[in-house]
Design an enzyme around this catalytic site. Sequence first.
Site, PDB file in Angstrom:
ATOM      1  N   TYR A 102       1.073  -1.359   0.536  1.00 61.75           N
ATOM      2  CA  TYR A 102       0.296   0.146   0.561  1.00 61.75           C
ATOM      3  C   TYR A 102       1.659   1.415  -0.302  1.00 61.75           C
ATOM      4  CZ  TYR A 102      -3.682  -3.429   1.055  1.00 61.75           C
ATOM      5  OH  TYR A 102      -4.630  -3.980   0.537  1.00 61.75           O
ATOM      6  N   PRO A 136     -11.754  -0.953  -2.185  1.00 58.11           N
ATOM      7  CA  PRO A 136     -12.376  -1.515  -2.244  1.00 58.11           C
ATOM      8  C   PRO A 136     -13.619  -1.176  -1.597  1.00 58.11           C
ATOM      9  CG  PRO A 136     -11.597  -2.791  -0.213  1.00 58.11           C
ATOM     10  CD  PRO A 136     -10.876  -1.350  -1.061  1.00 58.11           C
ATOM     11  N   HIS A 180      -8.342   0.666   2.257  1.00 58.14           N
ATOM     12  CA  HIS A 180      -8.026  -0.279   2.666  1.00 58.14           C
ATOM     13  C   HIS A 180      -6.362  -0.649   3.037  1.00 58.14           C
ATOM     14  CE1 HIS A 180      -8.541  -4.828   1.560  1.00 58.14           C
ATOM     15  NE2 HIS A 180      -8.286  -4.594   0.785  1.00 58.14           N
ATOM     16  N   SER A 226     -10.374 -13.096  -4.929  1.00 59.38           N
ATOM     17  CA  SER A 226     -11.014 -12.803  -3.276  1.00 59.38           C
ATOM     18  C   SER A 226     -12.163 -13.159  -3.325  1.00 59.38           C
ATOM     19  CB  SER A 226     -10.603 -11.285  -3.056  1.00 59.38           C
ATOM     20  OG  SER A 226     -10.801 -11.210  -1.475  1.00 59.38           O
TER      21      SER A 226
END
Length: 635
Positions: A90, A103, A329, A545
């Site tokens: 990240y 997301p 996230h 996922s």
Amino acid sequence: MPVLEREQPKGPKDSNVLPKLPVPPLQQTLDMYLKCVEHLVSKEQFRKTKVIVEKFGAPGGAGELLQKKLLERRDKIDNWVYDYWLEDMYLNNRLALPVNSSPVMVFPKQTFRDRNDMLRFAAHLISGVLEYKALLDGRALPVDHARGQLAGTPLCMEQYYRLFTSYRLPGPKQDTLVAQKSSVMPEPEHIIVACKNQFFVLDVVINFRRLNETDLFTQLDKIMKMADNAEERLPPIGLLTSDGRTQWAEARSALMKDSTNRDSLDMIERCLCLVCLDDPCGLDLNDTNRALQMLHGGGHTKIGGNRWYDKPMQFVIGMDGVCGVVCEHSPFEGIILVQCSEYLLKYMRGSPSKLVRAASVTELPAPRRLHWKCSPEVQGFLASSADNLQRLVRNLDMEVYMFRLYGKDFIKKQKMSPDAFIQVALQFAFYRCNGRPVSTYESASIRRFREGRVDNIRSATAEALAFVKSMTDGKSSVPAAEKMKKLWDAINAQTSYTVLAISGMAIDNHLLGLRTIAQELKMEKPDIFTDETYWTTNQFILSTSQVPTTVEMFCCYGPVVPNGYGACYNPQQDHIIFCVSSFRDSTETCSAVFAKALEECLVEMRDLCNKCNAAAKPSDQKEGAAKPVKNGSKP
């Protein structure tokens, strides 16, 4: 500067009772690495890679030294990979947060008859958020336990405590994940309400009293009336947070030159969360369009400026009924977002709104509009951010598809893991579309360990490739019983790797740790990490996922590489929700084509299972060897 300034909780730390994340044996990881990549690269390239890997793992080689340093690091800190992984996944990533990183959870569509209906819903939601935060503040949230493989194991709860206390601060080269510090006399808690691209401070605690729903409704109504005042509207500063991280860091530095802007930034960065009150998007509100609205707001011409992407939790409530959460996230995984979202939706269904239609009996101070001073430099950044977001909006190709022919109940009747079955179907669909396998990422929770986040299940196994080839290249020549055996082999390979991953024994975190230790030691980068195989097989064309929910909603996200797919799925009893994303400017991808292929492959896998009854499965198949696996969510 530390990557994460952790707030020290007053109560006992849940993660201390959990074991530390293990460091896998070096040779085990190197052997598994070769097995994972052999069928993904050419034979010539693999021969070169094998020599490089053997040299790295030889006695006295670089791998031995780096492994020793990694074991020393494990002894000193709670989680040896946490900071390495956070930076790599990240904080070092320079791409814009919307689509590329953040997301979203799309709630069931609401029906609001008028503005008051919308505000009642918002007040009820905020009340639920405050109830949930009270549970977190009191450390009263029950400890999660693993389901599926290795069921019953207690899980680390630390990610929950970052939901409302974290902020991602942009930097020119690396972002910083900041945790709010507790103090003896904390300032009144507040949320930020975004409305018509403006930002307002809504204190939720006044004179040591938490606002009830009547008060919240009154304050939200005032905010909407203030936002309607066109004469006071300011530039859509939120657009800056939608830009690339380096560009946003530069724009923030320009904003910080003025004290008015510094005060406004401070209020946003210290808030509990955002509530975004959106105007209607003007689109047909099918699942795909609702997902798009949540992911990017339609750009600067629609609702894209009514956001502040650096804050972990942004609750979106649209006048047209489009509702959900946009998640930054880096502080936590998707399962934490799911658990929080499910709590809120159940709270709102099970707890009737306590809103009284009469005006509040308490005289409340008016919410405060945040003000901005926009220099020509800041205006230039705004124009650039608006253009960049619009390009992202035009480029995203999203397909939310509900497969209705069967769900996880049918798969369980085959004594197969629904997650493994769907992963094999994803491999099948990609091969059908492209005639080749590609490196695949599936997130696996490692919350069994202190400060555990995720590792990668490498779903593009050799066994999955053998199965999909039998279903495509050898469609007419391979007997059904042999295809079924290959399907079982693929299911079992997927399940075995899943167990490795959730046990802390997968390869990706380990290789990342070795690579980062080499950088810290200022060593010349070992050949294993400059090898073409390492870089090509770390480009995850399929980023997948499983995000299961018990409440009607779904999660989606964008691809992680320009020529790849994002594939999030939510298996239910009798259907499966797939959210497939790609980029339009790639000639290699098309979300609708992939979704169609996925449907065809799932049908063929069902037909194969129906054709081959339980007696036809391999005699050495152990009962229950492929039980359902439930993992964490996207990186």
